[in-house]
Design an enzyme around this catalytic site. Structure first.
Site, PDB file in Angstrom:
ATOM      1  CD  GLU A 264      -2.361   1.685   2.721  1.00 14.69           C
ATOM      2  OE1 GLU A 264      -2.319   2.810   3.055  1.00 14.69           O
ATOM      3  OE2 GLU A 264      -2.608   0.471   3.445  1.00 14.69           O
ATOM      4  CB  CYS A 301      -2.963   5.686   3.734  1.00 11.68           C
ATOM      5  SG  CYS A 301      -3.845   4.209   4.679  1.00 11.68           S
TER       6      CYS A 301
END
Length: 525
Positions: A264, A301
């Site tokens: 990620e 994020c």
């Protein structure tokens, strides 16, 4: 439980000899003891060999054994009490309340995967009985999923608990039956050791092979590259920068046996302000957007780093509300000096791009590693022509893009790279426009939400925390939620295997009491 500065290789505590490192308190820029001995390739070799030796035994533990193991870890983390929160706060600058919530999420993830293992659904047990009278005859065919092998997990900087030593990647891999070798993030070695010792103790108390878990601490890229390159490692879990994720992907692809890297990496999480929503709620949306933008000093994020709306009085109203809310936001301590420096550089670069205006700032920074929030604006033509405007600035910064018409909104959406999230602010009268946007957003994002804000990721069965590149390296996977276990299993078909050799999941009497698909029909336990 004392912090010793040692790594954990199986059931051994080992002091590295490849130099020393100390954590830094980002709120003061002061170093925190003790010194940690940095490991190197020899520690990686030992941990990986132990993991390989443990694999076949561990992957065939019963669902109940693995579920109890995960619950033992969860209970051990809670038993650390305030000491864990205090150390994590010192090493990250995060407030106590945030870390207590993160600890709850970490424990919740472990318990979720315990329930996933017990249910057995992830095994996808499937039986196609033999059809000897058919022309041509069909063999007896049975399928289950098995653990993929030892997994390397890299701790993340922004979640010292939930995406770290006992975080979602580790929990999913252990649930699948994969031994785990964790590389601790250098920003929080003390927190990592505390949690690592909990897992080490749980391995022992559950009488599992010692190689089920190891924790490596080390400087630079040497340890990470050695870990990903080791032939015992069969998959990688990573949360961090695009640069770091791409480096691991290259190393994994260059192996004699390439392996998947579930990384990620980068997302700016666009929020689309549809016209009727802006007309009805511009001020409310503007204020709530800033709350989301500055949450955790923008170090999520899923931070909303891009806002798209139609130019006009209502977008101006949104901007004014956001500016007003931003002016009251105090500068917050970022996770590390390096992250703070990168944020300051990113904001400076953004402010110098032709066609980009600075709308406003939060309160000025007065402490080390403190980030001042900032809001920029531009038009769609500039955004579409300027590749830099798609770069993630990790921190409390966002860009508002004003579009002349719906066609430009659709063009901006189509132009975007892969994202973790996409948000729609809509009213009922916006549904026709939303229908035009949704097919594009489905191709661009892993999670689409309406009339909310992307910060905050529920740990549940339906959650997807992933997306097309560069949000992640594999858009078919998620790093949060029950489906995260699917990254660490693979299917095996058993053809005409004698009953006495079949694994329990596929035996006729169904000793695990699983829901199974037989001849294409789902049969509940």
């Amino acid at each position: 439980m004392n912090i010793t500065g040692e790594m954990l290789i199986g059931q051994s505590a080992v002091r590295g000899t490849e130099g020393a490192l100390r954590a830094i308190n980002p709120a003061t820029n002061e170093k925190i003891g003790p010194d940690f001995g940095a490991g190197g390739t020899s520690e990686v070799e030992r941990a990986c060999v132990l993991a390989q030796q443990a694999f076949d035994t561990y992957r065939e533990t019963t669902p109940e054994q693995r579920a109890q193991f995960l619950e033992e870890i969860a209970n051990g983390i809670l038993a650390l009490g305030p000491a864990l929160i205090e150390r994590a706060s010192q090493e990250s600058g995060l407030p106590t309340a945030r870390l207590e919530g993160e600890r709850g999420r970490t424990v919740g993830q472990l318990r979720l995967f315990a329930s996933v293992v017990r249910s057995g659904q992830y095994l996808t047990a499937t039986i196609d009985p033999a059809l000897p009278e058919r022309t041509p005859p069909r063999s007896d065919l049975r399928l289950r999923k098995i653990a993929i092998g030892p997994v390397a997990v890299f701790g993340a900087s922004n979640f010292p608990l939930a995406f770290s030593v006992a975080g979602g990647d580790t929990a999913a891999a252990l649930a699948a039956g994969c031994p785990v070798v964790v590389k601790a993030h250098s920003a929080h070695p003390g927190t990592s050791e505390l949690v690592g010792r909990v897992i080490q103790q749980a391995v022992a108390s559950c009488k599992l092979p010692e190689g089920v878990f190891s924790l490596i601490i080390g400087n630079g890229n040497v340890v990470g590259q050695a870990l990903v390159s080791h032939p015992a490692i069969k998959a990688v879990g990573f949360t961090g920068s695009r640069q770091g994720g791409l480096a691991l992907m290259r190393a994994a692809a260059q192996r004699r046996e390439p392996i998947p890297v579930y990384a990620e990496m980068s997302s700016i999480n666009p929020m689309f302000l549809l016209p009727h929503a802006l007309a009805a709620r511009a001020t409310q949306i503007g204020s709530a957007f800033v709350d989301s933008l500055t949450m955790g000093v923008g170090q999520f994020c899923t931070n909303p780093g891009l806002v798209i709306g139609l130019a006009g009085d209502h977008l101006v109203q949104f901007q004014e509300a956001a500016q007003k809310a931003l002016q009251a936001k105090a500068a917050g301590t970022m996770l590390t000096p390096g992250i703070h420096s990168a944020y300051v550089d990113g904001v400076e670069r953004m402010g110098k791009i032709a066609g980009v205006d600075t709308l406003g700032h939060g309160l000025a920074a007065t402490a080390p590693c403190a980030a001042q929030a900032v809001l920029f604006s531009t038009d769609a033509a500039t955004f579409l022509a300027t590749e830099q405007l798609e770069d993630e600035i990790f921190g409390p910064s966002s860009l508002i893009v004003a579009c002349r018409n719906e066609e430009e909104v659709l063009a901006v959406a189509e132009h975007l790279a892969g994202q973790l999230t996409a948000t729609l602010q809509i009213e009922n009268d916006d549904h026709a426009f939303a229908r035009k946007l949704l097919p594009t957003l489905e191709r661009k994002a892993g999670r689409i939400l309406v009339n909310g804000y992307p910060t905050g990721v529920e740990v549940s069965h339906a959650m997807v925390h992933g997306g097309p590149f560069p949000a992640t390296s594999d858009s078919r996977s998620t790093s949060v939620g029950a489906s995260a276990i699917d990254r660490f299993v693979r299917p095996v078909c058993y053809q005409d295997i004698p009953a006495g050799l079949l694994p329990p999941a596929l035996q006729e009497d169904n000793p695990l009491n699983l829901a199974r698909t037989v001849n294409g029909e789902l049969r509940l336990a």
